[in-house]
Design a protein around this motif. Structure first.
Motif, PDB file in Angstrom:
ATOM      1  N   PHE B 402       0.823  -1.215   0.000  1.00 28.23           N
ATOM      2  CA  PHE B 402       0.000   0.000   0.000  1.00 28.23           C
ATOM      3  C   PHE B 402       0.858   1.265   0.000  1.00 28.23           C
ATOM      4  N   PRO B 403       1.870   1.369   0.868  1.00 32.13           N
ATOM      5  CA  PRO B 403       2.700   2.588   0.824  1.00 32.13           C
ATOM      6  C   PRO B 403       3.277   2.868  -0.553  1.00 32.13           C
ATOM      7  N   VAL B 404       3.820   1.851  -1.215  1.00 33.82           N
ATOM      8  CA  VAL B 404       4.425   2.162  -2.511  1.00 33.82           C
ATOM      9  C   VAL B 404       3.352   2.424  -3.552  1.00 33.82           C
ATOM     10  N   THR B 405       2.257   1.649  -3.521  1.00 39.78           N
ATOM     11  CA  THR B 405       1.261   1.798  -4.574  1.00 39.78           C
ATOM     12  C   THR B 405       0.449   3.070  -4.403  1.00 39.78           C
ATOM     13  N   PHE B 406      -0.087   3.258  -3.205  1.00 37.73           N
ATOM     14  CA  PHE B 406      -1.006   4.385  -3.055  1.00 37.73           C
ATOM     15  C   PHE B 406      -0.348   5.624  -2.460  1.00 37.73           C
ATOM     16  N   PHE B 407       0.481   5.491  -1.415  1.00 36.36           N
ATOM     17  CA  PHE B 407       1.177   6.696  -0.941  1.00 36.36           C
ATOM     18  C   PHE B 407       2.145   7.168  -2.020  1.00 36.36           C
ATOM     19  N   GLY B 408       2.979   6.236  -2.510  1.00 39.98           N
ATOM     20  CA  GLY B 408       3.902   6.604  -3.585  1.00 39.98           C
ATOM     21  C   GLY B 408       3.134   7.093  -4.807  1.00 39.98           C
ATOM     22  N   GLY B 409       2.138   6.311  -5.209  1.00 38.58           N
ATOM     23  CA  GLY B 409       1.377   6.659  -6.402  1.00 38.58           C
ATOM     24  C   GLY B 409       0.689   8.010  -6.283  1.00 38.58           C
ATOM     25  N   PHE B 410       0.037   8.243  -5.150  1.00 32.12           N
ATOM     26  CA  PHE B 410      -0.646   9.532  -4.966  1.00 32.12           C
ATOM     27  C   PHE B 410       0.370  10.669  -4.895  1.00 32.12           C
ATOM     28  N   ALA B 411       1.507  10.446  -4.215  1.00 34.29           N
ATOM     29  CA  ALA B 411       2.542  11.492  -4.179  1.00 34.29           C
ATOM     30  C   ALA B 411       2.879  11.913  -5.606  1.00 34.29           C
ATOM     31  N   GLY B 412       3.129  10.903  -6.452  1.00 33.50           N
ATOM     32  CA  GLY B 412       3.474  11.213  -7.839  1.00 33.50           C
ATOM     33  C   GLY B 412       2.334  11.879  -8.568  1.00 33.50           C
ATOM     34  N   LEU B 413       1.120  11.390  -8.301  1.00 37.99           N
ATOM     35  CA  LEU B 413      -0.034  11.935  -9.018  1.00 37.99           C
ATOM     36  C   LEU B 413      -0.211  13.408  -8.681  1.00 37.99           C
ATOM     37  N   TYR B 414      -0.166  13.766  -7.404  1.00 39.46           N
ATOM     38  CA  TYR B 414      -0.329  15.175  -7.029  1.00 39.46           C
ATOM     39  C   TYR B 414       0.844  16.011  -7.529  1.00 39.46           C
ATOM     40  N   TYR B 415       2.037  15.391  -7.550  1.00 42.56           N
ATOM     41  CA  TYR B 415       3.238  16.145  -7.917  1.00 42.56           C
ATOM     42  C   TYR B 415       3.289  16.426  -9.416  1.00 42.56           C
ATOM     43  N   TRP B 416       2.971  15.430 -10.242  1.00 41.35           N
ATOM     44  CA  TRP B 416       3.096  15.603 -11.692  1.00 41.35           C
ATOM     45  C   TRP B 416       1.788  15.980 -12.366  1.00 41.35           C
ATOM     46  N   TYR B 417       0.702  15.996 -11.607  1.00 42.76           N
ATOM     47  CA  TYR B 417      -0.590  16.375 -12.206  1.00 42.76           C
ATOM     48  C   TYR B 417      -0.486  17.676 -12.993  1.00 42.76           C
ATOM     49  N   PRO B 418       0.129  18.727 -12.420  1.00 41.87           N
ATOM     50  CA  PRO B 418       0.234  19.990 -13.174  1.00 41.87           C
ATOM     51  C   PRO B 418       0.933  19.788 -14.517  1.00 41.87           C
ATOM     52  N   LYS B 419       1.958  18.942 -14.528  1.00 38.57           N
ATOM     53  CA  LYS B 419       2.662  18.687 -15.783  1.00 38.57           C
ATOM     54  C   LYS B 419       1.786  17.884 -16.736  1.00 38.57           C
ATOM     55  N   MET B 420       1.071  16.892 -16.192  1.00 35.55           N
ATOM     56  CA  MET B 420       0.284  16.007 -17.060  1.00 35.55           C
ATOM     57  C   MET B 420      -0.936  16.707 -17.633  1.00 35.55           C
ATOM     58  N   PHE B 421      -1.621  17.487 -16.777  1.00 34.90           N
ATOM     59  CA  PHE B 421      -2.914  18.024 -17.205  1.00 34.90           C
ATOM     60  C   PHE B 421      -2.907  19.550 -17.299  1.00 34.90           C
ATOM     61  N   GLY B 422      -1.761  20.153 -16.978  1.00 39.24           N
ATOM     62  CA  GLY B 422      -1.642  21.599 -17.141  1.00 39.24           C
ATOM     63  C   GLY B 422      -2.414  22.412 -16.122  1.00 39.24           C
ATOM     64  N   ARG B 423      -2.924  21.755 -15.096  1.00 40.24           N
ATOM     65  CA  ARG B 423      -3.659  22.476 -14.061  1.00 40.24           C
ATOM     66  C   ARG B 423      -3.214  21.995 -12.685  1.00 40.24           C
ATOM     67  N   MET B 424      -3.384  22.870 -11.689  1.00 47.00           N
ATOM     68  CA  MET B 424      -3.034  22.502 -10.314  1.00 47.00           C
ATOM     69  C   MET B 424      -4.209  21.750  -9.689  1.00 47.00           C
ATOM     70  N   MET B 425      -3.875  20.838  -8.758  1.00 48.96           N
ATOM     71  CA  MET B 425      -4.936  20.200  -7.983  1.00 48.96           C
ATOM     72  C   MET B 425      -5.196  21.034  -6.740  1.00 48.96           C
ATOM     73  N   ASN B 426      -6.346  20.792  -6.117  1.00 51.92           N
ATOM     74  CA  ASN B 426      -6.720  21.572  -4.941  1.00 51.92           C
ATOM     75  C   ASN B 426      -5.985  21.055  -3.710  1.00 51.92           C
ATOM     76  N   GLU B 427      -5.233  21.961  -3.055  1.00 56.16           N
ATOM     77  CA  GLU B 427      -4.418  21.554  -1.915  1.00 56.16           C
ATOM     78  C   GLU B 427      -5.269  21.111  -0.716  1.00 56.16           C
ATOM     79  N   THR B 428      -6.334  21.850  -0.435  1.00 57.60           N
ATOM     80  CA  THR B 428      -7.151  21.510   0.743  1.00 57.60           C
ATOM     81  C   THR B 428      -7.717  20.113   0.597  1.00 57.60           C
ATOM     82  N   LEU B 429      -8.361  19.864  -0.546  1.00 51.15           N
ATOM     83  CA  LEU B 429      -8.898  18.519  -0.770  1.00 51.15           C
ATOM     84  C   LEU B 429      -7.770  17.497  -0.676  1.00 51.15           C
ATOM     85  N   GLY B 430      -6.616  17.853  -1.226  1.00 50.18           N
ATOM     86  CA  GLY B 430      -5.481  16.938  -1.204  1.00 50.18           C
ATOM     87  C   GLY B 430      -5.096  16.582   0.226  1.00 50.18           C
TER      88      GLY B 430
END
Ligand code: HEA
Ligand code: HEA
Ligand code: CUA
Ligand code: CU
Lengths: 201, 568, 238
Positions: B402-430
């Motif tokens: 779980f740590p590598v898949t979801f903590f690691g995965g989510f870390a990457g998702l929030y971190y590279w989301y701006p690069k992938m989709f050109g928009r920032m994610m919401n920090e509070t929800l995050g």
């Protein structure tokens, strides 16, 4: 940015040649490495199993080692013609290269033909994958190898067509001949292992 | 095989070529991500069924109804298979590997874009096959994700017919897909590097994706053979794993675990790599011991090939093999300790901002340590006599996976989301998403360690069928409440993930002031990634360099003298 | 404080298992606390701003021996501790799963979907003779004696697990796997199959009933009314 490319610290850059080894070659080598593990696992299991279970000599004696030997000869020859095709292609004698490719394809088909004869005989004599562990391994290993042979024949045949059409002899496509060769030799080598293990042991 | 270098350079026109059968690694990466997140819904739902059943065996499951013991076995089998092969791997290797490797090494695409497209559609087919297998007569595979023979081999033992065959087929396709993917990763990273991008300047996540690819490539072969043998047993009447036909069930265990153990590092390493990209950026600090980490990664990769029998200490294999395998197994704590300590040292003395990606990276590290150290209990053959096949194992591997898949995965998702989709994610929800996930994840699996140490077997439909376990039923109840909390915690993410694509504020090219190459291009990057192929002049983690007034130096910033040379 | 984590141990070798368990528990426990401690400290102590605005992160690349010592020295200690764990484990394993000590009672255990059968050789001490007795799911053994068992499966893989005895051994079809245990504490202990073996796996119960010499021979008495004397003698003999 592009100015950087000319700066002293870097040799002129062409994309996809960081190591200088052609990409297809790196790819095919990794592919073969994983293939080695597939057959390695199968052969390893077979050998250990056979030792542990006292040889299955009673079952093994029913394979036709003569046809097997002939097939070995056929496949080795086809490896040779493949090499000749490659060297001919390298030295620009395209017609000759095409002929050798054709030879390789035909030899491959011969191999399959003989293997087919073997199978049908064995099945006629009542030896199926279900006739004991030896036959299970025999059919699985030769079958898997056979599929690889078919794949190789298709690969080589497309190259033959390309060679005849002349489309093979362009800058980028010529080394496809080499990759096909690497693969075909691998298929050959696997058989070199299978033959003694299945027919002679 | 046509290579990227040979491809014509305009973006393809039609919708299909552009978004469905695309050869653009960025599009393919997103396809992998959608696939894995969708499969995560199945994996999550099965987890919910499992948890509810274990907490309140006598009640019907809301939104499903009652399940019988045979359904239960099928459900855990699907849960394990889906989560490992169709969530963890597509997410960590498929999505992030594909997206990051070309961008981070300064390439226009993967080495073999068509092969890359094929890899995705193969794993897609595999997941379709697996999903179909859940609905065929006889039900889905029910022999556990480890598919031990003869239970998986002879239909009379489970009543499962096509379900098991399709399960084998799905795995075979999945393996084929990631073999193609691995070949692509390696060739790309070896040959497509931008000028100046030496191996010692590769970001760690690239190193780890590569190690994972090599380990996968070299370990999966025997299991592919094993899968063929199992299929043959079920369909052609062979008896490789069937004693009644002269076969040996332990052969399957060896073939499975020779792959199975390396496989868990194939999943773990990319997860680590992602955390390692995030930490320096939000600690504004270089990686501590970059080369140590690279060597540790390689060492862990190598060691993973000689530990597999630690899954088989009490399997009936020759007991004299146990101690050697114990030694190698416990030895793995050395490279992992080096990795973990270096990660901690990377955070120590930083200037830390706890953004969502940073929280997930740190949370992943903190939880993985628990999974890691509990592995030592299992690694000692002696204690494994008691712990094997108990919930202690279940808790252990969730604390690693779980740590590598979801903590690691989510870390990457929030971190590279701006690069992938050109928009920032919401920090509070995050942040809400993180705290729910972190708290409830621990609340699920800490109790399960205790269930295990009290001697509860895993894969049991009803704990209370053993009188000595009845006092511990309450632990399962806690875990299930926590699971419900964990699910609720995923809703802000789903909202955030989908909502930010339309509502999120536009992302700058380099919103985090990060050094690696993917930030040197636009967000999202153009087709072919870079206006000009960047030139790399320095290491990936030059943060807070003394004497610099900026606290970051992109890899593309020329050394002063070179700027001078270029100037005149 | 954690001591009630494991069920009570009633076998002679269970102590070794528990000892190894607690040894690992305290070793990794220490490093776990240390690692998490330093991590949490760093996160709290080095939050941006908390060190006073404008302070920069330290520039530590961990590429000098002096810096690397900070991680390599702990890891050297860990390597040493690993070997200590291996040593403790290896000797215990040797004792439990190595050579089977001379046994007083031998019992055939046959696992099948989904129950346990226990076959006793009977008064003549030989299997496959008329006086063999097969009991379903209840395994009666004498306290204070080495009990040897031979595991066989009629169908799939099962696992013979008795938590209180710290005993687990997979039962593999096509193999005969032998093992042993000795319990000095009379009582009734559950057998829990711990290898997935089909829909009945969760309820593949059994019980080990450890009885003092008197009760055990009493049990034998009503199991083999005839030839009882001869038999009880053969048990008491050693
Ligand atoms: C990402 C996945 C992942 C990872 C990383 C690991 C990591 C490890 N695993 Fe785990 N494991 C699984 C996934 C994983 N495992 C799965 C899925 C199963 C079950 C499969 C099934 O049966 O269904 C399993 C099962 C499993 C078993 C078999 C249990 C059984 O069935 O009886 C064993 C036994 O040795 C084991 C050991 C280890 C060890 C020693 C490590 C090591 O790599 C851990 C090393 C890390 C650390 C040690 C932490 C960092 C170090 C420190 C903080 C320093 C202090 C440490 C010491 C003093 C030692 N694991
Ligand atoms: C990566 C691997 C992974 C992951 C993440 C999980 C996650 C979970 N697992 Fe799983 N589990 C396994 C791998 C995994 N598991 C394996 C291999 C087995 C062994 C199977 C066997 O014995 O054969 C197992 C077995 C297993 C058991 C033991 C069953 C038994 O032995 O009887 C239990 C019991 O509690 C359990 C529970 C859970 C729970 C509550 C979660 C929760 O953490 C789940 C939380 C769910 C989510 C976090 C997903 C939420 C959805 C999204 C985030 C997607 C959002 C979607 C969009 C944006 C479109 N699992
Ligand atoms: Cu028998 Cu599980
Ligand atoms: Cu393992």
């Amino acid at each position: 940015m592009s100015v950087g490319i000319e700066t002293a610290s870097h040799k002129a850059y062409t994309e996809g040649e960081t190591t200088g080894i052609p990409m297809g070659k790196i790819g095919i080598w990794w592919f073969l490495a994983s293939e080695v593990m597939v057959f390695g696992g199968l052969i390893g299991a077979y050998v250990l199993f056979r030792i542990a279970n006292g040889g299955w000599a009673d079952q093994a004696e029913h394979v036709n080692w003569r046809l097997g030997a002939i097939n070995t000869l056929v496949l080795v020859t086809s490896s040779l013609t493949m090499i000749l095709a490659l060297s001919a292609g390298r030295s620009g004698r395209h017609q000759r290269a095409a002929n050798f490719l054709l030879a390789t394809v035909l030899l491959g088909l011969t191999f399959l033909g003989i293997k087919g004869v073997e199978y049908s005989r064995e099945i006629a004599e009542g030896f199926t994958p279900a006739s004991g562990m030896f036959w299970s391994f025999y059919f699985l290993m030769t079958g898997l190898h056979g599929i690889h042979v078919i794949g190789g024949i298709v690969f080589n045949a497309t190259l033959y067509i390309a060679a005849v059409r002349g489309t093979l002899w362009s800058e980028h496509h010529e080394d496809r001949l080499e990759f096909a060769g690497l693969y075909w030799h691998f298929v050959d080598v696997v058989w070199i292992f299978l033959f003694p293990l299945l027919y002679l042991a | 095989m046509e290579t990227a270098a040979e491809q014509h350079h305009e973006a393809p026109a039609g919708f299909v070529r552009r978004y469905i059968f695309s050869t653009d690694h960025k599009v393919i990466a997103k396809q992998y991500m959608i696939l894995s997140l969708t499969m995560a819904l199945i994996g999550g739902f099965t987890a919910y069924l499992i948890r509810w059943q274990l907490a309140w065996p006598e009640t019907d499951i809301p939104g499903w109804g009652p399940i019988g013991p045979d359904n239960y076995n099928a459900i855990i089998t699907m849960h394990g298979t889906v989560m490992v092969f169709f969530v963890a791997m597509p997410f960590l290797l498929g999505a992030f590997g594909n997206y990051l490797i070309p961008l981070m090494i300064g390439a226009r695409d993967m080495a073999f874009p068509r092969l890359n497209m094929m890899s995705f559609w193969t794993v897609f087919t595999a997941s379709v096959v697996l999903t179909i297998s859940m609905f065929v007569p006889g039900g889905p595979a029910a022999a556990g994700w480890t598919g031990y023979a003869p239970l998986s081999d002879n239909p009379i033992y489970t009543g499962v017919t096509w379900g098991q065959n399709l399960w084998i087929l799905a795995l075979a396709l999945e393996f084929g897909s990631f073999l193609m993917g691995g070949i692509n990763f390696l060739t790309t990273a070896l040959n497509m590097r931008a000028p100046g991008m030496t191996l010692w300047r590769l970001p760690l996540v690239v190193w780890m994706e590569l190690t994972a690819a090599v380990v996968f490539l070299l370990s999966v072969g025997p299991l592919i053979a094993g899968a063929l043998m199992l299929l043959a047993d079920r369909t052609l009447g062979t008896g490789f794993f069937r004693p009644d036909r002269g076969g040996d069930p332990l052969l399957w265990e060896h073939l499975f675990w020779f792959f199975g153990h390396p496989e868990v590092y194939v999943v773990a390493l990319p997860g680590f790599g992602i955390m390692l990209e995030v930490m320096p950026v939000f600690a504004r600090k270089p990686i501590f011991g970059y080369r140590t980490m690279v060597w540790s990664t390689i060492a862990a990769g190598l060691l993973s090939f000689i530990v597999w029998a630690h899954h088989m200490f009490v399997s009936g294999m020759d007991p004299r093999l146990a101690t050697p395998f114990s030694v190698t197994t416990i030895l793995i704590s050395v490279p992992f300790a080096l990795l973990v300590f270096s990660m901690i040292a990377t955070v120590w003395g930083g200037s830390i901002t706890l953004t969502t990606p940073m929280l997930f990276a740190l949370g992943g590290l903190a939880t993985f340590i628990i999974g890691g150290v509990t592995g030592i209990f299992l690694g000692s053959a002696t204690t494994d006599i008691f712990l094997h096949g108990t919930y202690f194992v279940v808790a252990h591997f969730h604390y690693t996976l779980f740590p590598v898949t979801f903590f690691g995965g989510f870390a990457g998702l929030y971190y590279w989301y701006p690069k992938m989709f050109g928009r920032m994610m919401n920090e509070t929800l995050g942040k809400i998403h993180f705290w729910f996930t972190f708290v409830f994840f621990n609340a699920i699996f800490i109790p399960l360690f205790a269930v295990g140490t009290h001697g509860s077997p895993r894969r049991i439909y009803e704990l209370s069928s053993y009188t000595y376990l009845q006092p511990f039923q309450y632990l399962h109840v806690i875990a299930t409440y926590a699971t419900i909390g964990l699910f609720i915690g995923q809703l802000p993410f789903i909202v955030n993930f989908i909502g930010s694509m339309v509502r999120g504020k536009r992302a700058a090219d380099n919103p985090w002031d990060a050094n690696t190459l993917e930030w040197a291009t636009t967000s999202p990057p153009p087709h072919e990634n870079f206006e000009h192929i960047p030139v790399v002049y320095r290491d990936p983690y030059e943060y807070s360099v003394p004497g610099e007034n900026e606290d970051w130096i992109p890899q593309t910033r020329p050394e002063p003298q070179i700027v001078y040379a270029a100037a005149d | 404080m954690f001591s009630n984590l494991l069920p009570p141990n009633v076998s002679t070798f269970g102590g070794d298992v528990d000892h190894t368990f607690w040894m690992i528990f305290w070793i990794v426990g220490f490093w776990f606390v240390l690692a998490e401690g330093v991590l949490i400290y760093s996160i709290v102590r080095y939050r941006k701003g908390s060190t006073g605005a404008g302070t920069r992160a330290m520039f530590l690349r961990g590429d000098t021996p002096r810096q690397l010592a900070w991680i390599f020295i702990p890891v050297a200690i860990i390597l040493f501790l690993d070997l200590a764990i291996d040593r403790a484990g290896a000797s215990a394993w040797e004792r439990i799963k190595g050579e089977i000590p001379p046994s007083d009672v031998t019992i055939k255990v046959t696992a099948k979907q989904f129950n346990w059968n226990f076959t006793y050789p009977g008064p003549d001490g030989k299997f496959g003779t008329a006086d063999d007795i097969t009991a379903e799911n209840d395994l009666h053994v004498p306290a204070g004696k080495v009990v040897k068992f031979e595991l066989q499966s009629e169908d799939v893989i099962h696992s013979f697990f008795v938590p209180e005895l710290r005993l687990k051994q997979d039962v593999v079809p096509g193999r005969k796997i032998s093992g042993w245990f000795q319990s000095d504490i009379p009582g009734t202990y559950e057998i829990a199959c711990s290898e997935l073996c089909g829909f009945g796996h969760y309820s593949m119960h059994g019980t080990v009933i450890v009885q003092n010499a008197k009760d055990y021979s009493a049990w034998l008495h009503d199991t083999w009314p005839t030839k009882f004397a001869a038999n009880s003698a053969s048990v008491k003999a050693n």
